[in-house]
Design an enzyme around this catalytic site. Structure first.
Site, PDB file in Angstrom:
ATOM      1  N   GLU A  83       0.832  -1.213   0.000  1.00 47.14           N
ATOM      2  CA  GLU A  83       0.000   0.000   0.000  1.00 47.14           C
ATOM      3  C   GLU A  83       0.864   1.259   0.000  1.00 47.14           C
ATOM      4  O   GLU A  83       0.552   2.230  -0.684  1.00 47.14           O
ATOM      5  CB  GLU A  83      -0.970  -0.009   1.190  1.00 47.14           C
ATOM      6  CG  GLU A  83      -1.991  -1.151   1.177  1.00 47.14           C
ATOM      7  CD  GLU A  83      -2.763  -1.287  -0.132  1.00 47.14           C
ATOM      8  OE1 GLU A  83      -2.910  -0.281  -0.850  1.00 47.14           O
ATOM      9  OE2 GLU A  83      -3.197  -2.413  -0.443  1.00 47.14           O
ATOM     10  N   ASP A 141       3.572  -4.733  -5.456  1.00 43.55           N
ATOM     11  CA  ASP A 141       4.010  -6.030  -4.921  1.00 43.55           C
ATOM     12  C   ASP A 141       5.535  -6.063  -4.786  1.00 43.55           C
ATOM     13  O   ASP A 141       6.071  -6.535  -3.777  1.00 43.55           O
ATOM     14  CB  ASP A 141       3.570  -7.175  -5.850  1.00 43.55           C
ATOM     15  CG  ASP A 141       2.079  -7.473  -5.740  1.00 43.55           C
ATOM     16  OD1 ASP A 141       1.464  -7.083  -4.728  1.00 43.55           O
ATOM     17  OD2 ASP A 141       1.527  -8.102  -6.666  1.00 43.55           O
TER      18      ASP A 141
HETATM   19 ZN   LIG Z   1      -2.629  -2.596  -4.762  1.00 48.57          ZN
END
Ligand SMILES: [Zn+2]
Length: 676
Positions: free
Chosen positions: A525, A588
């Site tokens: 995030e 990621d």
């Molecule tokens: Zn995301």
């Protein structure tokens, strides 16, 4: 209520995936022989080695232990965690209903009223489509475009169907103040790509939509002939709308969905149907700052609202109203209304009615249910632990930015400032969202009228917010959801209590497990603040360029390498689109990097455990239809790819699992990238 409008948030995973739940102990009611055969065949397969397929090596046995119930579209870790939540919430709701548990707030009292209405299946069946009658009459009674224009403010206020929506949105230049958004209406098919010439999936889905919508109108009392006419008009009108929609691949970033427009231009686009006069009446003054979410679409509104298409528009309104209401009507109508969604997802049966009712209640009162859940099952102590862990990850991120070698000092400082000012919401809210106190459930009225009543509250409040300060601490995801998000205009991450369970987080897990789990989610995030969308917003959430040209060029070069890692990856009968999934893949990669580095500062880091936990948090299996559709509609890549590709960038991964050149999991060093 669940936000049905366009959301500008960057989430961890697709939302609808988390809204389904399955308890592995549920008996299988009905089996599709083909699916069973596939599952059985796969179960016989050997579990691959880590070197061969990391995702399957970690997750295959676990995933094979599930059987997909006919109404489900996914099985795996999210569904297990949802099932944990469901057990607690069902007890909580039943206890509130029986009086065993006392309502603590007036909002909890409204929640109980709503729960009773939703679960009054007898009353809902008895009412049938009756609650829609007055609204059908209003639509059918529209004489001509001028008539609709004269009723525009009533139409907007009552949330009657229109091919556009008006609501408040934070300004690009001033994210602390709400501005008017003129947004595009929803299309029938899942994505603009489905409207392309010769798209077989699009044609097949439209057939299902057509058939189920005709059936629905007939069940609501229309003759077959009228039903057919209205549905055909609707499909034609939808095609017209689609022709004005900018393709979704050009709407990837937040700023691709907000275009400031002058009042003069907004009037030119909408004066034919009196939109700005209606908005002025509802807001109480003429909005000074106006945006559209799609310039091509807003330019087409004149045509869409013209006399040429008026009959089609009326039919479109009727069919939209009918389809959007089925979830709040009788069981017969709810089942017909589920048919199109089932065709999209591949589910073989509609959700059982008690499950549909449960989900309706918890998502309609998501903050009321969620805050109570968070207080009781997550608590202040765990909240503080997760805040500490978040701060640790943020510290490491800052450290890495300080030592970054491809950004100039000025840009590095701006990036670090974003982390210094990062908002963090953990677990659940201390207050309800701003509209919730205004929801009043009247047990004497039908369920549908009450749902419409809440939608009206949302619509009216949203317009009253224009020109006012943006409300803080709003939970844009339910606290019990197994998901997370970053909001670029608030520069804020949100970690709901639903995701703060094993294998993501537990006080009983090792540091290596918690950093492999929630540490990655936090890093993911945070990285959305520095993906192609987040890069356009500064620490205050202002849309501005804080990069030097040279630094941004270096950033773009890195995104090219990222796109290359994923683009064309073959899976689920299609290919991953490297551009469409770019921001999620950057997130990621950033998450894995920063959580790994933060873990290294802890005692006895275990990298094997770290990467294994990461893979376990993605142990999800979707129905093939749903997985295939997601390749086109979802900015998140398939879970298998989100595990197997990013881990290959880390030396620690190769060492922990003994992966060597020639192994399928091996990636050449020159193709690897540590993005942040
Ligand atoms: Zn995301």
């Amino acid at each position: 209520m669940v936000n049905k409008k366009l959301t500008l948030l960057s989430t961890l995973a697709i939302a609808s995936m988390t809204m389904t739940s399955l308890s592995p102990s549920l008996p299988l009611l009905w089996q599709d022989s083909q699916l069973t055969a596939v599952l059985a065949q796969e179960s016989e397969d050997e579990i691959p080695d880590y070197q061969e397929d990391f995702f399957q090596a970690v997750n295959k046995e676990y995933l094979d232990s599930f059987e997909m119930a006919p109404d489900e579209i996914s099985v795996g870790v999210n569904d297990e965690l949802d099932a944990n939540v469901e057990k607690e919430l069902k007890t909580m709701l039943a206890d509130l209903d029986s009086g065993k548990r006392e309502a603590k707030t007036k909002e909890e009292e409204q929640l109980i009223n709503y729960y009773r209405l939703v679960n009054d299946f007898e009353g809902r069946d008895k009412a049938g489509a009756e609650p829609l009658k007055t609204y059908f009459e209003e639509i059918e009674g529209l004489k001509d475009p001028a008539d609709l224009t004269s009723k525009m403010s009533h139409w907007i206020e009552s949330t009657l169907p229109l091919p556009f929506a008006v609501y408040a949105t934070p300004g690009l230049e001033d994210p602390n103040t709400n501005e008017l958004m003129i947004g595009s209406g929803n299309l029938i098919l899942p994505d603009t790509a489905y409207y392309e010439e010769g798209n077989a999936d699009g044609l097949a889905l439209m057939d299902v939509y057509k058939e189920s919508s005709i059936k629905l109108l007939e069940a609501m009392g229309y003759s077959h002939e009228d039903a057919e006419k209205h549905v055909q008009n609707t499909i034609d009108y939808d095609k017209l709308m689609a022709s004005y929609r900018t393709p979704s691949e050009e709407r990837m970033n937040t700023s691709d969905n907000i275009f400031p427009t002058s009042l003069e231009d907004a009037k030119k686009l909408t004066d034919d149907f009196g939109l700005m006069d209606a908005v002025t009446e509802l807001v109480g003054q003429t909005p000074e700052k106006i945006n559209v979410d799609d310039q091509k679409f807003s330019a087409g509104l004149k045509d869409m609202m013209s006399p040429d298409h008026f009959d089609q528009l009326k039919s479109w309104m009727l069919v939209n109203l009918a389809n959007s209401a089925t979830g709040s009507l009788s069981e017969e109508l709810r089942l017909i209304g589920s048919e199109y969604d089932m065709a999209k997802s591949g589910a073989e049966e509609a959700k059982p009615k008690d499950k549909a009712a449960y989900e309706d209640v918890i998502y309609t009162f998501s903050d009321v249910v969620g805050n109570a859940y968070g207080e009781e099952f997550f608590g202040e102590e765990a909240r503080q632990d997760v805040r500490d862990l978040t701060n640790d990850i943020i510290d490491m991120y800052k450290e890495r930015l300080k030592n970054n070698e491809w950004l100039s000092e000025g840009t590095r400082e701006k990036a670090i400032e974003k982390l210094d000012k990062m908002g963090v919401m953990v677990g659940y809210g201390d207050n309800y969202n701003k509209n919730t106190p205004d929801y009043v459930i009247d047990p004497e009225k039908s369920l549908y009228e009450n749902v419409l009543g809440m939608a009206k509250v949302d619509q009216i409040n949203s317009l009253k917010d224009i020109g006012q300060a943006v409300a803080e601490d709003q939970w844009e995801m339910a606290p019990f959801e197994v998901n997370a998000y970053y909001n670029p205009t608030e520069n804020l991450i949100c970690l709901p209590a639903g995701i703060l369970q094993e294998p993501f987080f537990s006080e009983n897990q090792s540091d290596s497990q918690n950093y492999g789990g929630i540490g990655n989610v936090i890093g993911h995030e945070l990285t959305h603040a520095f993906d192609t969308s987040g890069a356009e917003f500064d620490a205050e959430g202002v849309f501005t360029n804080w990069w030097t040209d040279e630094d941004y060029k270096a950033f773009e070069d890195r995104t090219q390498k990222m796109i290359a890692q994923f683009d064309g990856y073959e899976i689920h009968g299609g290919k991953v689109d490297g551009k469409q999934t770019l921001n999620e893949n950057v997130a990621d990669n950033g998450g894995l990097t920063v959580a790994l580095e933060a873990l290294k500062r802890k005692d006895n880091p275990d990298f094997k455990e770290y990467f294994e936990t990461y893979a376990k948090t993605w142990a999800v299996k979707l129905r093939e239809e749903y997985a295939k559709m997601s390749l086109t509609t979802d900015e998140h890549g398939p879970v298998e790819v989100r595990v197997d590709v990013p881990v290959r960038n880390f030396d620690e991964f190769y060492e922990a699992f003994g992966i060597k050149e020639g192994d399928p999991m091996y990636m050449k060093p020159e193709d690897r990238i540590i993005f942040w």
